[in-house]
Design a protein around this motif. Structure first.
Motif, PDB file in Angstrom:
ATOM      1  N   PHE A 155      -0.794   4.093  -0.111  1.00 21.77           N
ATOM      2  CA  PHE A 155      -0.109   3.243   0.863  1.00 21.77           C
ATOM      3  C   PHE A 155       1.129   3.967   1.367  1.00 21.77           C
ATOM      4  O   PHE A 155       1.939   4.454   0.577  1.00 21.77           O
ATOM      5  N   THR A 156       1.279   4.046   2.705  1.00 26.94           N
ATOM      6  CA  THR A 156       2.458   4.634   3.324  1.00 26.94           C
ATOM      7  C   THR A 156       3.216   3.523   4.044  1.00 26.94           C
ATOM      8  O   THR A 156       2.676   2.872   4.939  1.00 26.94           O
ATOM      9  N   ASN A 206       8.260   5.695   5.519  1.00 28.22           N
ATOM     10  CA  ASN A 206       7.264   6.765   5.544  1.00 28.22           C
ATOM     11  C   ASN A 206       7.024   7.355   4.148  1.00 28.22           C
ATOM     12  O   ASN A 206       6.516   8.455   4.010  1.00 28.22           O
ATOM     13  N   CYS A 207       7.393   6.607   3.115  1.00 30.56           N
ATOM     14  CA  CYS A 207       7.132   7.024   1.742  1.00 30.56           C
ATOM     15  C   CYS A 207       5.784   6.453   1.305  1.00 30.56           C
ATOM     16  O   CYS A 207       5.385   5.378   1.750  1.00 30.56           O
ATOM     17  N   SER A 208       5.110   7.194   0.426  1.00 33.25           N
ATOM     18  CA  SER A 208       3.780   6.794  -0.033  1.00 33.25           C
ATOM     19  C   SER A 208       3.759   6.588  -1.536  1.00 33.25           C
ATOM     20  O   SER A 208       4.504   7.229  -2.274  1.00 33.25           O
ATOM     21  N   ASN A 209       2.875   5.700  -1.944  1.00 28.42           N
ATOM     22  CA  ASN A 209       2.626   5.487  -3.359  1.00 28.42           C
ATOM     23  C   ASN A 209       1.136   5.215  -3.514  1.00 28.42           C
ATOM     24  O   ASN A 209       0.445   4.922  -2.535  1.00 28.42           O
ATOM     25  N   LYS A 210       0.652   5.303  -4.740  1.00 33.94           N
ATOM     26  CA  LYS A 210      -0.779   5.210  -4.998  1.00 33.94           C
ATOM     27  C   LYS A 210      -1.034   4.199  -6.104  1.00 33.94           C
ATOM     28  O   LYS A 210      -0.256   4.082  -7.051  1.00 33.94           O
ATOM     29  N   VAL A 211      -2.127   3.468  -5.975  1.00 29.92           N
ATOM     30  CA  VAL A 211      -2.612   2.605  -7.045  1.00 29.92           C
ATOM     31  C   VAL A 211      -4.122   2.805  -7.144  1.00 29.92           C
ATOM     32  O   VAL A 211      -4.793   2.989  -6.128  1.00 29.92           O
ATOM     33  N   CYS A 212      -4.625   2.840  -8.369  1.00 31.02           N
ATOM     34  CA  CYS A 212      -6.054   3.036  -8.577  1.00 31.02           C
ATOM     35  C   CYS A 212      -6.662   1.783  -9.190  1.00 31.02           C
ATOM     36  O   CYS A 212      -6.022   1.092  -9.988  1.00 31.02           O
TER      37      CYS A 212
END
Length: 181
Positions: free
Chosen positions: A156-157, A162-168
């Motif tokens: 997700f950005t 404009n920062c991104s992070n991730k979830v699985c």
């Protein structure tokens, strides 16, 4: 001549900043540049950054770095500083997918997005972890988890930073019921 450089843009938590890239904006005269975390003029414990790389994992918003420039002709040193704005990564809440997905069925990953974050931004979905070679999902509205514990990751950005992070997300594959003949 020593100028005060400006940080090019806010950075995201976890990013690395190459302070040496700012050297030409500090001075174009011949000499040496030394970067510090802390003001070496007032703080005897200021840390000299030998690589001039600053990690935003250690930064908080408003972190200031100091540059000492020593003129090659005179040997005199002058100091300047630059302050970085560090934006937090978007907070993502992993969903619980229960009871699972039936073997052979499709699932719409986009139905999970509203539950992951309320922040405005864009999602990019991957089968597997993109940091470990996962592949981008062409149509996140129709995925077919095929093996038990199939994992999909959303990057997700945030529009605001404009920062991104991730979830699985790991899917449990439920077996189809056995029918009597």
């Amino acid at each position: 001549t020593v100028n005060t450089p400006s940080a090019s843009a806010p950075i995201c938590a976890g990013e690395t900043v190459n302070l040496n890239a700012l050297n030409p904006s500090v001075s174009t005269d011949p000499g040496t540049f030394t970067w510090y975390r802390g003001d070496p003029q007032t703080n005897p414990f200021a840390v000299q950054l030998t690589t001039a790389l600053a990690s935003a994992a250690q930064l908080i918003d408003g972190t200031t770095y100091f540059c000492g420039f020593t003129d090659a002709l005179t040997g005199c040193t002058n100091y300047t500083s630059v302050t970085y704005t560090v934006n937090a990564l978007p907070v993502l809440t992993p969903p619980i997918i229960s009871p699972g997905v039936c073997r052979g069925s499709t699932f719409d990953l986009t139905t999970l997005e509203a539950g992951l974050t309320a922040e405005a931004g864009t999602f990019t979905w991957y089968e597997g972890d993109p940091a470990a070679g996962g592949t981008q999902v062409a149509n996140p509205m129709m995925v077919s988890p095929t093996v038990a514990n199939d994992t999909y990751c959303a990057v997700f950005t945030a529009n605001s930073t404009n920062c991104s992070n991730k979830v699985c997300i790991t899917f449990n594959i439920d077996p189809l019921p056995v029918l009597n003949a």
